[in-house]
Write an enzyme that holds these catalytic residues in place. Structure first.
Site, short mmCIF file in Angstrom:
data_model
loop_
_atom_site.label_atom_id
_atom_site.label_comp_id
_atom_site.label_asym_id
_atom_site.label_seq_id
_atom_site.Cartn_x
_atom_site.Cartn_y
_atom_site.Cartn_z
CE LYS A 116 -3.77 -1.86 2.81
NZ LYS A 116 -4.92 -2.22 2.17
CG HIS A 235 -12.67 -2.16 8.61
ND1 HIS A 235 -13.22 -0.76 8.27
CD2 HIS A 235 -12.14 -1.81 9.82
CE1 HIS A 235 -12.87 -0.17 9.41
NE2 HIS A 235 -12.28 -0.95 10.56
NE ARG A 292 -8.28 -9.38 -5.24
CZ ARG A 292 -8.97 -8.89 -4.69
NH1 ARG A 292 -10.21 -8.74 -5.29
NH2 ARG A 292 -9.04 -8.21 -3.55
#
Ligand code: ADP
Length: 663
Positions: A116, A235, A292
């Site tokens: 990230k 989440h 993906r």
């Protein structure tokens, strides 16, 4: 086009990829773990290869075994689905080395987006907006603390290598930072073997909006517009829809452009998703890119009229994107609900078990241009195990507009029946109908904030629902009965034409009187009456006339628990078998009586012998089913009133029991 494709995955996504491959005339090869030998994806493919072992590491994550399976079967390409090896750059490289086409982006793009922090650095350079925060190399605790103070609280700590919400910590105040950092690092290390973190400003009431992008090897990039995935628990996504409610044309263009820039920056090829977090005012920031196909890709297929797996295959084969940006248009509205084996009432904990009963609404499977679509990897009789993700199916609906899609989703959920593991179906129904979702007042905290509305007190079953359980009970008794009193027309013996039945569920206990009157069964509760005629049953399907209205419903009996699917509800009614519970009821009195007529089949203890609580004392037979009467406490039988073979009437005293204390 490829002639043969290996699908390195399982469950619904493996089935979904196989469907498109077959439509395109591509032969398919399934791989499977020991636990999946009879799984649906194996049956759907033309060939299959066992990956010996049961764990994911030995099977769906085992690069060398999967490559060997592709070579052995002559598959020219591998589709990784999502999860497992889909974002593993080593796997993409291994495929390339073996001259097998990996249906996904180049390994370099997977690597670039894998962290990230590194992805954010890249995006910053490409001019893609980022959430205010820190994503640099310096991981020194006091430095990170200063950064958090600078950003301003609340902040969100994330694992750089993260995914699935692991390691994420919200920090409300500076004094809590040190402890939260340590805990985030510990979880990051344990989950990803990498304790590096990044810090973001924690947005209040944000929306999760993501853009589906696609690129080919010829340098064409498109955005297939957005999906709103704001409705989440822990989440993780629960509902996804396209387009995002309230999205203006300008903002859609801006987000699409930013996403395409992100893809371009890493030389992307194939299907990818750029995730943004958006403020209520519409400002948006890059979160991460998933390299993906996503679980929720069907909503995009429905509103763009595309088959993204077909696109993936074409692009991987070297073809141009089937449509360029100016040829892509949004049509209507689509919503996806993830049907999970889980328990919403218990914090959404996963549930496991055999799918004893599975009925789905009328729907097309894996088809992009249906109004109602189901993508499922399981059939009735399959097991939801702890080995894999507990998703049962994805239910996707399309409508001309959002309100039509909502109506279709509500109707489809009402027809979705599962007995076995607990599911979130009823919860999804309430969520779709809830005020915030139906008015598109969306943000990632929707479920928590509306907890009371989404988790109301358990509703009371209607009398018809109770009657359906009772009718199934009487039909069960009829098929197993031979005694005169248990004939279908009623309890003739001792003139017992009336019977009290008691069912309980989360809303309490429900008692109804059942009377045989001529050819009808008449049920009375405290407030209502139902007259039932024409009872018919085919397996779990019950057809009856209730107050002259013909109805049909599934009633699935598991022991004494009756699952009644009626009027969109799944009632779980526990029949209180009066004979089985006779001991409990009579324990105070010391007399154990037969609350229903029956026959003594066995006496298990002699008078005078001291037994523990729960020791079986005698067995009665009623409706050809045996019922054990057990000691209500520690004590002894003083007197047995009947012998084996005796018929006993309702209410007859069977024995006298002396509690130990009073003995
Ligand atoms: P993961 O990769 O672990 O799933 P993401 O970065 O994709 O983590 O974030 C998952 C979810 O966490 C988002 O969809 C959103 O609900 C919430 N979230 C992430 N970043 C922020 C933020 N800066 N402020 C508020 N919520 C956030």
């Amino acid at each position: 086009m490829f002639k043969k494709l290996l699908i390195a995955n399982r469950g619904e996504i493996a089935c979904r990829v196989a469907t498109t491959a077959h439509r395109m005339g591509i032969k398919t090869v399934a791989v499977y773990s020991e636990a999946d030998a009879t799984a649906r994806h194996v049956a759907m493919c033309d060939e299959s290869v066992a990956l010996h072992g049961a764990t994911a590491a030995d099977t769906y994550l085992n690069i060398s075994r999967i490559i060997a399976a592709a070579k052995a079967t002559g598959a020219e390409a591998i589709h990784p689905g999502y999860g497992f090896l889909s974002e593993n750059e080593l796997f993409a490289q291994a495929c390339a080395q073996e001259n097998i086409v990996f249906i996904g982006p180049p390994a370099s793009a997977i690597r670039a987006m894998g962290s990230k922090s590194a992805a954010k650095t890249l995006m910053e350079k490409a001019g893609v907006p980022l959430v205010p925060g820190y994503h640099g190399e310096n991981q020194e605790a006091t430095f990170l603390h200063q950064q958090a103070d600078r950003i301003g609280y609340p902040v969100l700590l994330k694992a750089s290598a993260g995914g699935g919400g692991k390691g994420m910590r919200i920090v409300e105040r500076s004094e809590d930072f040190t402890a939260a950092l340590a805990s985030c690092q510990r979880e990051a290390k344990a989950s990803f073997g990498d304790e590096r973190v990044l810090i973001e400003k924690y947005l209040t009431r944000p929306r999760h909006i993501e853009i589906q992008v696609f690129a080919d090897t010829l340098g064409n990039y498109v955005s297939l517009f957005e999906r709103d995935c704001s409705v989440q628990r822990r989440h993780q996504k629960v509902l996804e829809e396209a387009p995002a409610p309230g999205m203006s044309v300008e903002r859609r263009e801006a987000m699409g452009k930013a996403a395409v820039e992100a893809a371009r920056a890493v030389g992307y090829v194939g299907a990818g998703t750029v995730e943004f977090i958006a403020n209520q005012d519409g400002s948006f920031y890059f979160m991460e890119m998933n390299t993906r196909l996503q679980v929720e890709h069907p909503v995009t297929e429905m509103v763009t009229g595309t088959d993204l797996v077909e696109w993936q295959c074409r692009v991987a084969f070297g073809e141009r994107l089937p449509k360029l940006q100016h040829e892509l248009m949004l049509h209507g509205h689509a919503i996806e609900a993830r049907i999970y084996a889980e328990n919403p009432e218990k914090g959404f904990l996963p549930s496991i078990g055999k799918l004893i009963h599975l009925r789905t609404p009328a729907a097309a499977e894996f088809i992009r241009d249906a109004d109602v679509r189901i993508d499922a990897g399981v059939i009735e009789g399959d097991e939801i195990t702890a080995h894999y993700d507990p998703m049962i199916a994805k239910l996707i609906v399309w409508g001309e507009d959002r309100s039509q899609a909502l109506a279709r989703m509500s109707a489809a959920l009402a027809e979705f029946e599962v007995v076995g593991p607990s599911t979130n179906i009823a919860f999804l129904g309430r969520l779709i109908a809830s005020q915030p979702f139906s008015t598109a007042d969306l943000d990632t905290g929707l479920i928590e904030r509306h907890y009371d509305e989404l988790f109301p007190a358990a509703p009371t079953p209607s009398l018809p629902a109770l009657c359906l359980a009772a009718v199934m009970l009487t039909l069960d008794e009829r098929t197993t009965a031979a005694d005169p009193w248990s004939q279908p027309t009623g309890w003739r013996m001792n003139s017992h034409l009336s019977r009290e039945l008691s069912f309980s569920d989360a809303s309490g206990e429900h008692v109804l009187m059942m009377n045989y009157e001529h050819d009808s069964l008449v049920f009375r509760s405290a407030h209502a009456e139902c007259v039932i005629t024409d009872r018919q049953r085919h397996g779990t399907q019950l057809s009856v006339n209730i107050n002259r209205k013909k109805i049909s419903a599934h009633v699935v009996r598991v022991g004494e628990l009756f699952h009644v699917f009626y009027e969109g509800h799944h009632w779980q009614l526990l029949w209180r078998d009066p004979i089985a519970h006779a001991g409990e009821q009579e324990s105070e009195a010391g007399r154990l009586t037969a609350p229903m007529p029956g026959k003594i089949v066995s006496l298990l203890v002699a008078a005078g012998i001291v037994v523990d609580k729960g020791t079986p004392l005698l067995i009665m037979e009623a409706m050809k089913m045996e019922h054990t009467i057990s000691a209500p406490s520690k004590g002894s039988v003083a007197e047995l009133m009947y012998a084996v073979g005796d018929q006993v009437a309702e209410g007859a005293q069977l024995l006298t029991f002396i509690h130990q204390e009073s003995a």
